[in-house]
Design a protein around this motif. Structure first.
Motif, PDB file in Angstrom:
ATOM      1  N   VAL A 167      -2.366  25.108 -10.799  1.00 36.59           N
ATOM      2  CA  VAL A 167      -2.532  23.665 -10.969  1.00 36.59           C
ATOM      3  C   VAL A 167      -1.312  22.925 -10.376  1.00 36.59           C
ATOM      4  O   VAL A 167      -1.465  21.881  -9.734  1.00 36.59           O
ATOM      5  N   ALA A 168      -0.131  23.478 -10.560  1.00 38.95           N
ATOM      6  CA  ALA A 168       1.078  22.876 -10.004  1.00 38.95           C
ATOM      7  C   ALA A 168       1.024  22.853  -8.472  1.00 38.95           C
ATOM      8  O   ALA A 168       1.481  21.892  -7.843  1.00 38.95           O
ATOM      9  N   ILE A 169       0.456  23.883  -7.872  1.00 40.71           N
ATOM     10  CA  ILE A 169       0.319  23.917  -6.414  1.00 40.71           C
ATOM     11  C   ILE A 169      -0.584  22.778  -5.942  1.00 40.71           C
ATOM     12  O   ILE A 169      -0.263  22.066  -4.985  1.00 40.71           O
ATOM     13  N   ILE A 170      -1.698  22.595  -6.605  1.00 39.96           N
ATOM     14  CA  ILE A 170      -2.626  21.519  -6.241  1.00 39.96           C
ATOM     15  C   ILE A 170      -1.935  20.159  -6.352  1.00 39.96           C
ATOM     16  O   ILE A 170      -2.062  19.306  -5.464  1.00 39.96           O
ATOM     17  N   LEU A 171      -1.191  19.954  -7.442  1.00 39.24           N
ATOM     18  CA  LEU A 171      -0.483  18.679  -7.625  1.00 39.24           C
ATOM     19  C   LEU A 171       0.623  18.476  -6.589  1.00 39.24           C
ATOM     20  O   LEU A 171       0.853  17.359  -6.119  1.00 39.24           O
ATOM     21  N   ALA A 172       1.312  19.560  -6.228  1.00 40.69           N
ATOM     22  CA  ALA A 172       2.387  19.444  -5.225  1.00 40.69           C
ATOM     23  C   ALA A 172       1.807  19.050  -3.873  1.00 40.69           C
ATOM     24  O   ALA A 172       2.367  18.190  -3.168  1.00 40.69           O
ATOM     25  N   PHE A 173       0.699  19.651  -3.491  1.00 40.68           N
ATOM     26  CA  PHE A 173       0.060  19.277  -2.218  1.00 40.68           C
ATOM     27  C   PHE A 173      -0.519  17.864  -2.286  1.00 40.68           C
ATOM     28  O   PHE A 173      -0.496  17.130  -1.301  1.00 40.68           O
ATOM     29  N   ALA A 174      -1.025  17.468  -3.445  1.00 43.53           N
ATOM     30  CA  ALA A 174      -1.547  16.111  -3.601  1.00 43.53           C
ATOM     31  C   ALA A 174      -0.419  15.086  -3.530  1.00 43.53           C
ATOM     32  O   ALA A 174      -0.626  13.962  -3.045  1.00 43.53           O
ATOM     33  N   ALA A 175       0.750  15.462  -4.002  1.00 50.03           N
ATOM     34  CA  ALA A 175       1.898  14.546  -3.977  1.00 50.03           C
ATOM     35  C   ALA A 175       2.301  14.256  -2.553  1.00 50.03           C
ATOM     36  O   ALA A 175       2.730  13.173  -2.208  1.00 50.03           O
TER      37      ALA A 175
ATOM     38  N   MET B  86       0.824  -1.203   0.000  1.00 49.54           N
ATOM     39  CA  MET B  86       0.000   0.000   0.000  1.00 49.54           C
ATOM     40  C   MET B  86       0.869   1.268   0.000  1.00 49.54           C
ATOM     41  O   MET B  86       0.609   2.194  -0.742  1.00 49.54           O
ATOM     42  N   LEU B  87       1.906   1.279   0.850  1.00 54.13           N
ATOM     43  CA  LEU B  87       2.789   2.435   0.904  1.00 54.13           C
ATOM     44  C   LEU B  87       3.506   2.628  -0.423  1.00 54.13           C
ATOM     45  O   LEU B  87       3.712   3.753  -0.871  1.00 54.13           O
ATOM     46  N   TYR B  88       3.849   1.515  -1.088  1.00 57.05           N
ATOM     47  CA  TYR B  88       4.535   1.570  -2.379  1.00 57.05           C
ATOM     48  C   TYR B  88       3.648   2.237  -3.431  1.00 57.05           C
ATOM     49  O   TYR B  88       4.106   3.061  -4.220  1.00 57.05           O
ATOM     50  N   THR B  89       2.352   1.919  -3.424  1.00 55.35           N
ATOM     51  CA  THR B  89       1.409   2.503  -4.377  1.00 55.35           C
ATOM     52  C   THR B  89       1.219   3.991  -4.108  1.00 55.35           C
ATOM     53  O   THR B  89       1.197   4.799  -5.040  1.00 55.35           O
ATOM     54  N   LEU B  90       1.091   4.370  -2.832  1.00 52.89           N
ATOM     55  CA  LEU B  90       0.932   5.789  -2.494  1.00 52.89           C
ATOM     56  C   LEU B  90       2.179   6.585  -2.843  1.00 52.89           C
ATOM     57  O   LEU B  90       2.088   7.711  -3.329  1.00 52.89           O
ATOM     58  N   ALA B  91       3.338   6.009  -2.600  1.00 53.31           N
ATOM     59  CA  ALA B  91       4.582   6.690  -2.951  1.00 53.31           C
ATOM     60  C   ALA B  91       4.703   6.864  -4.463  1.00 53.31           C
ATOM     61  O   ALA B  91       5.181   7.892  -4.944  1.00 53.31           O
ATOM     62  N   GLY B  92       4.254   5.872  -5.219  1.00 56.51           N
ATOM     63  CA  GLY B  92       4.287   5.978  -6.679  1.00 56.51           C
ATOM     64  C   GLY B  92       3.359   7.060  -7.189  1.00 56.51           C
ATOM     65  O   GLY B  92       3.714   7.849  -8.063  1.00 56.51           O
ATOM     66  N   GLY B  93       2.158   7.127  -6.639  1.00 57.76           N
ATOM     67  CA  GLY B  93       1.221   8.181  -7.025  1.00 57.76           C
ATOM     68  C   GLY B  93       1.720   9.555  -6.633  1.00 57.76           C
ATOM     69  O   GLY B  93       1.585  10.523  -7.384  1.00 57.76           O
ATOM     70  N   GLY B  94       2.327   9.633  -5.453  1.00 57.47           N
ATOM     71  CA  GLY B  94       2.886  10.908  -5.010  1.00 57.47           C
ATOM     72  C   GLY B  94       4.037  11.359  -5.882  1.00 57.47           C
ATOM     73  O   GLY B  94       4.158  12.540  -6.213  1.00 57.47           O
ATOM     74  N   THR B  95       4.875  10.410  -6.260  1.00 60.05           N
ATOM     75  CA  THR B  95       6.001  10.752  -7.144  1.00 60.05           C
ATOM     76  C   THR B  95       5.502  11.179  -8.514  1.00 60.05           C
ATOM     77  O   THR B  95       6.029  12.133  -9.105  1.00 60.05           O
ATOM     78  N   LEU B  96       4.492  10.511  -9.029  1.00 55.53           N
ATOM     79  CA  LEU B  96       3.918  10.894 -10.315  1.00 55.53           C
ATOM     80  C   LEU B  96       3.315  12.302 -10.255  1.00 55.53           C
ATOM     81  O   LEU B  96       3.540  13.116 -11.160  1.00 55.53           O
ATOM     82  N   CYS B  97       2.582  12.606  -9.191  1.00 58.09           N
ATOM     83  CA  CYS B  97       2.047  13.966  -9.013  1.00 58.09           C
ATOM     84  C   CYS B  97       3.177  14.977  -8.862  1.00 58.09           C
ATOM     85  O   CYS B  97       3.090  16.098  -9.350  1.00 58.09           O
ATOM     86  N   GLY B  98       4.255  14.566  -8.192  1.00 55.53           N
ATOM     87  CA  GLY B  98       5.407  15.453  -8.023  1.00 55.53           C
ATOM     88  C   GLY B  98       6.082  15.777  -9.340  1.00 55.53           C
ATOM     89  O   GLY B  98       6.475  16.914  -9.593  1.00 55.53           O
ATOM     90  N   VAL B  99       6.210  14.774 -10.207  1.00 51.63           N
ATOM     91  CA  VAL B  99       6.811  14.989 -11.533  1.00 51.63           C
ATOM     92  C   VAL B  99       5.944  15.941 -12.350  1.00 51.63           C
ATOM     93  O   VAL B  99       6.441  16.879 -12.989  1.00 51.63           O
ATOM     94  N   ALA B 100       4.626  15.715 -12.325  1.00 51.73           N
ATOM     95  CA  ALA B 100       3.716  16.606 -13.058  1.00 51.73           C
ATOM     96  C   ALA B 100       3.791  18.024 -12.496  1.00 51.73           C
ATOM     97  O   ALA B 100       3.804  19.006 -13.251  1.00 51.73           O
ATOM     98  N   SER B 101       3.854  18.141 -11.189  1.00 49.76           N
ATOM     99  CA  SER B 101       3.963  19.456 -10.561  1.00 49.76           C
ATOM    100  C   SER B 101       5.265  20.142 -10.948  1.00 49.76           C
ATOM    101  O   SER B 101       5.281  21.343 -11.224  1.00 49.76           O
ATOM    102  N   LEU B 102       6.365  19.388 -10.979  1.00 52.77           N
ATOM    103  CA  LEU B 102       7.659  19.953 -11.363  1.00 52.77           C
ATOM    104  C   LEU B 102       7.623  20.503 -12.784  1.00 52.77           C
ATOM    105  O   LEU B 102       8.076  21.620 -13.036  1.00 52.77           O
ATOM    106  N   VAL B 103       7.057  19.737 -13.698  1.00 58.02           N
ATOM    107  CA  VAL B 103       6.972  20.197 -15.097  1.00 58.02           C
ATOM    108  C   VAL B 103       6.130  21.472 -15.179  1.00 58.02           C
ATOM    109  O   VAL B 103       6.514  22.441 -15.842  1.00 58.02           O
ATOM    110  N   LEU B 104       4.991  21.486 -14.501  1.00 61.05           N
ATOM    111  CA  LEU B 104       4.118  22.663 -14.554  1.00 61.05           C
ATOM    112  C   LEU B 104       4.747  23.876 -13.878  1.00 61.05           C
ATOM    113  O   LEU B 104       4.575  25.010 -14.340  1.00 61.05           O
TER     114      LEU B 104
END
Length: 151
Positions: free
Chosen positions: A143-151, A1-19
């Protein structure tokens, strides 16, 4: 479960970084009419009729917004690197937690930058230019702020 949450957080973090990078680098934070011509401005330049010039006057709110956005990009990058390194070595809760803190810090710094820009733009430019609006670079920052907090 932690692995899945970390993966989703990292994906949101990458999207936030690009934005965050796109928002910081582009010149479409605000669009307005200047002497009948269309104009737009970003943190680094302003453009009138597709001819761009660097900001000549040093205004504290631009410097503060630039500084907070750059710090946000760096913090987001650190969070993404920590998140990706947790996958390379197997999920380690300390790296994941530190990456999450870095991503939250990135969201807070970008929020601070956009709050400063919004406040000054509405009070100063809103009275100076009649026909103005926030543009897509500015919205991308939110939008990047929302993704960073979601990450």
């Amino acid at each position: 479960m932690l692995y899945t949450l970390a993966g989703g957080g990292t994906l949101c973090g990458v999207a936030s970084l690009v934005l965050l990078i796109v928002s910081t680098a582009t010149d479409f934070w605000m669009q307005y009419r200047y002497s009948g011509s269309s104009a737009n401005q970003g943190l680094w330049r302003f453009c009138i009729n597709h001819k761009c010039h660097t900001h000549t006057m040093t205004v504290a709110f631009w410097d503060a917004t630039r500084a907070f956005m750059l710090l946000s990009v760096l913090s987001c990058f650190a969070g993404v690197v920590l998140g990706l390194s947790a996958f390379a070595n197997g999920t380690k809760s300390r790296r994941v937690r530190t990456g999450g803190i870095a991503l939250c810090l990135a969201g807070f710094l970008a929020l601070l930058a956009l709050a400063i820009y919004t406040g000054v733009t509405v009070t100063f430019f809103g009275k100076r230019f009649l026909d103005w609006r926030f543009s897509w670079s500015y919205i991308t920052g939110w939008v990047a702020i929302i993704l960073a907090f979601a990450a």
